[in-house]
Design a protein around this motif. Structure first.
Motif, short mmCIF file in Angstrom:
data_model
loop_
_atom_site.label_atom_id
_atom_site.label_comp_id
_atom_site.label_asym_id
_atom_site.label_seq_id
_atom_site.Cartn_x
_atom_site.Cartn_y
_atom_site.Cartn_z
N ALA A 43 118.40 116.62 -3.10
CA ALA A 43 118.09 115.36 -2.18
C ALA A 43 118.50 115.69 -0.86
N PRO A 44 119.75 116.10 -0.68
CA PRO A 44 120.30 116.17 0.89
C PRO A 44 119.43 117.46 1.59
N GLY A 45 119.35 118.40 0.96
CA GLY A 45 118.54 119.51 1.56
C GLY A 45 117.07 119.64 1.16
N LEU A 46 116.30 118.43 0.74
CA LEU A 46 115.03 118.59 0.29
C LEU A 46 114.14 119.26 0.93
N LEU A 47 114.09 119.00 2.66
CA LEU A 47 113.01 119.36 3.33
C LEU A 47 112.97 120.98 3.45
N SER A 48 114.53 121.54 3.71
CA SER A 48 114.45 122.85 3.61
C SER A 48 114.30 123.66 2.24
N ILE A 49 114.66 122.81 1.31
CA ILE A 49 114.31 123.66 0.05
C ILE A 49 112.86 123.60 -0.54
N ILE A 161 129.59 111.79 -5.45
CA ILE A 161 130.24 113.29 -5.38
C ILE A 161 129.32 114.14 -5.13
N PHE A 162 128.10 114.39 -6.00
CA PHE A 162 127.28 115.42 -5.90
C PHE A 162 126.22 115.20 -4.53
N LEU A 163 125.91 113.98 -4.06
CA LEU A 163 125.20 113.85 -3.06
C LEU A 163 125.95 114.38 -1.75
N PHE A 164 127.28 114.18 -1.65
CA PHE A 164 128.29 114.79 -0.52
C PHE A 164 128.33 116.20 -0.71
N VAL A 165 128.54 116.69 -2.00
CA VAL A 165 129.04 118.13 -1.95
C VAL A 165 127.50 118.93 -1.78
N SER A 166 126.53 118.64 -2.09
CA SER A 166 125.10 119.01 -2.00
C SER A 166 125.02 119.22 -0.53
N GLY A 167 125.13 118.03 -0.09
CA GLY A 167 124.81 117.85 1.56
C GLY A 167 125.39 119.12 2.13
N VAL A 168 126.76 119.09 1.75
CA VAL A 168 127.46 120.44 2.65
C VAL A 168 127.17 121.53 2.21
N LEU A 169 126.67 121.88 0.94
CA LEU A 169 126.07 123.27 0.59
C LEU A 169 125.08 123.41 1.30
N ALA A 173 123.25 126.97 3.30
CA ALA A 173 122.31 127.52 2.77
C ALA A 173 121.71 127.07 1.86
N TRP A 174 120.10 126.89 1.86
CA TRP A 174 119.08 125.96 1.08
C TRP A 174 119.32 126.26 -0.56
N GLN A 175 119.84 127.31 -0.78
CA GLN A 175 120.17 128.02 -2.07
C GLN A 175 121.25 127.54 -2.79
N LEU A 176 122.10 127.18 -2.00
CA LEU A 176 123.64 127.07 -2.51
C LEU A 176 123.92 125.65 -3.36
N PRO A 177 123.05 124.43 -2.95
CA PRO A 177 123.22 123.38 -3.81
C PRO A 177 122.85 123.76 -5.34
N PHE A 178 121.69 124.63 -5.64
CA PHE A 178 121.62 124.91 -6.98
C PHE A 178 122.61 125.36 -7.87
N LEU A 179 123.70 125.87 -7.34
CA LEU A 179 124.68 126.52 -7.98
C LEU A 179 125.55 125.22 -8.74
N LEU A 180 125.32 124.23 -8.20
CA LEU A 180 126.09 122.85 -9.05
C LEU A 180 125.49 122.77 -10.30
N TYR A 181 124.24 123.30 -10.47
CA TYR A 181 123.79 123.30 -11.90
C TYR A 181 124.74 124.06 -12.98
N LEU A 182 125.14 124.97 -12.46
CA LEU A 182 126.02 125.80 -13.32
C LEU A 182 127.29 125.15 -13.67
N LEU A 183 127.58 124.02 -13.26
CA LEU A 183 128.80 123.00 -13.90
C LEU A 183 128.45 122.90 -15.45
N SER A 184 127.32 122.55 -15.66
CA SER A 184 127.08 122.40 -16.92
C SER A 184 127.57 123.44 -18.04
#
Length: 398
Positions: A43-49, A161-169, A173-184
């Motif tokens: 969501a935070p980097g939606l346009l660039s992603i 939490i994830f909205l904030f962290v994803s916005g920072v990532l 770079a637009w790819q970095l928020p996808f790394l959050l999925y590896l939390l699983s």
């Protein structure tokens, strides 16, 4: 009479003979966060992603298509949970969640990107229903209600939490928020280490253990309530940015305002067990719909931020008093042999409500009309469920 009351109280407060460790408890609550993370990560980097993945013309689908996937695959997920068990289903779900989620950063083009998002939503249905089923196996009575309330708190807190962290990532770079999925995958390791594969047997006399409960399928009113609850909640989330912009708020301030709604929902979910015990389940649900209706009416009418803030509080309370309660009601009314299936149908209803808000932008008129229509919808369902509750109470008293 005294003996009967004592027995009921004992049933309400009973715990499994082998309680789950604090680490196991935390693991199941953390897994619940993955359900809201599926959309908020992008969501935070939606346009660039969307630009990088060549889906600019349908950027919002990156957020909404996982909801569609959950709706489509939830029945399959439920049958799998009932057939092979919640634990192995959750293990497979967590593994695929990280693979499909993080792997999305490597994809380009509408077909493969959207297919990946739909499949990710299907896996999310497995994770959500499997996690709740495990909670229902380890906790009983009031302890289960409290745990499911905490699950609702975890979901909303995870969103913040994830909205904030994803916005920072996304700012790096637009790819970095996808790394959050590896939390699983980290949560998968914690599941292996901290949650035993064999859950304890349910105590005798637990609600939902009779054969009659196994055959009962009168959960449609619960599923409908879940779908409407999420529709009302996400109507506010989808339409508020436009409304707040007219009041002079920028993107950052709008994000803080939306996060505040989630924080209120966390507090409301924490209070829900006490409210439910004081009022009863159905009156608490009616109260939730009234809170939604009031919040949406305020969002339509308010011309200042203090009033909008009141609406935010009421909206968060509506969520916190409804979704965790509906989770608990589904568990309590389901025989253990079909509990996974019933919880998957609840998951389907929840994500259906969220997905339906994707079409709000196509409604005629401005956002004010949408808020008004949603407020009326909330009032209608408050009246319907109150009427059903009163009729059932009168029939019992007759």
């Amino acid at each position: 009479m005294t003996t009967s009351t004592t027995e009921v109280a004992a049933q309400d407060t009973r715990e499994p003979s082998h309680s789950l460790s604090a680490g196991g408890r935390f693991t199941l609550l953390a897994i619940a966060c993955l359900t809201i993370m599926v959309g908020t990560v992008v969501a935070p980097g939606l346009l660039s992603i969307a630009s990088a993945q060549q889906v600019e013309s349908h950027a919002s689908w990156l957020i909404t298509l996982p909801s569609l996937g959950a709706v489509l695959f939830a029945p399959i997920a439920g049958r799998m949970i009932d057939r092979i068990g919640a634990y192995p289903s959750l293990v497979g779900g967590l593994l695929l969640y990280g693979l499909l989620g993080a792997g999305g950063a490597l994809l380009e083009g509408a077909v493969v990107v959207f297919a990946d998002r739909i499949l990710l939503g299907g896996v999310t249905a497995v994770v959500m229903a499997g996690g709740t089923t495990l909670i229902s196996e380890w906790y009983h009575g009031h302890a289960r209600l409290a745990m499911i309330a905490q699950q609702g708190m975890s979901i909303e807190l995870g969103g913040v939490i994830f909205l904030f962290v994803s916005g920072v990532l996304a700012g790096i770079a637009w790819q970095l928020p996808f790394l959050l999925y590896l939390l699983s995958w980290g949560l998968l390791a914690m599941l292996w280490l901290m949650v035993p594969r064999q859950s304890p047997p349910a105590p005798d006399g637990e609600p939902g253990q009779s054969k009659g409960a196994a055959l009962a399928s009168s959960l449609n009113s619960i599923y409908l309530a879940a779908a409407i609850s999420l529709t009302l909640f996400f109507t506010a989330i989808v339409m508020l940015p436009m409304r707040l912009n007219l009041l002079g708020l920028n993107e950052a301030a709008t994000g803080i305002f939306l996060a505040a709604i989630s924080l209120v929902a966390v507090v409301a979910a924490m209070l829900m067990p006490k409210v439910s015990r004081a009022l009863g389940e159905m009156p608490t649900l009616v109260l939730a719909f009234l809170l939604y209706a009031a919040s949406l009416f305020i969002f339509q009418q308010a011309g200042s931020m203090p009033l909008m803030s009141v609406g935010a509080v009421l909206s968060g309370m509506g969520f916190g008093f409804s979704i965790p309660l509906l989770n608990h009601m589904t568990v309590e009314r389901s025989h253990s042999s079909v509990r996974g299936r019933n919880l998957s149908y609840l998951t389907m209803a929840i994500f259906l409500g969220q997905f339906l808000t994707s079409f709000l932008e196509f409604l005629p008129g401005d956002g004010s009309n949408v808020f008004a229509a949603a407020a009326v919808l909330g009032l209608i369902f408050a009246v319907l469920y109150l009427g059903a509750y009163l009729l059932k109470r009168d029939s019992r008293g007759a």
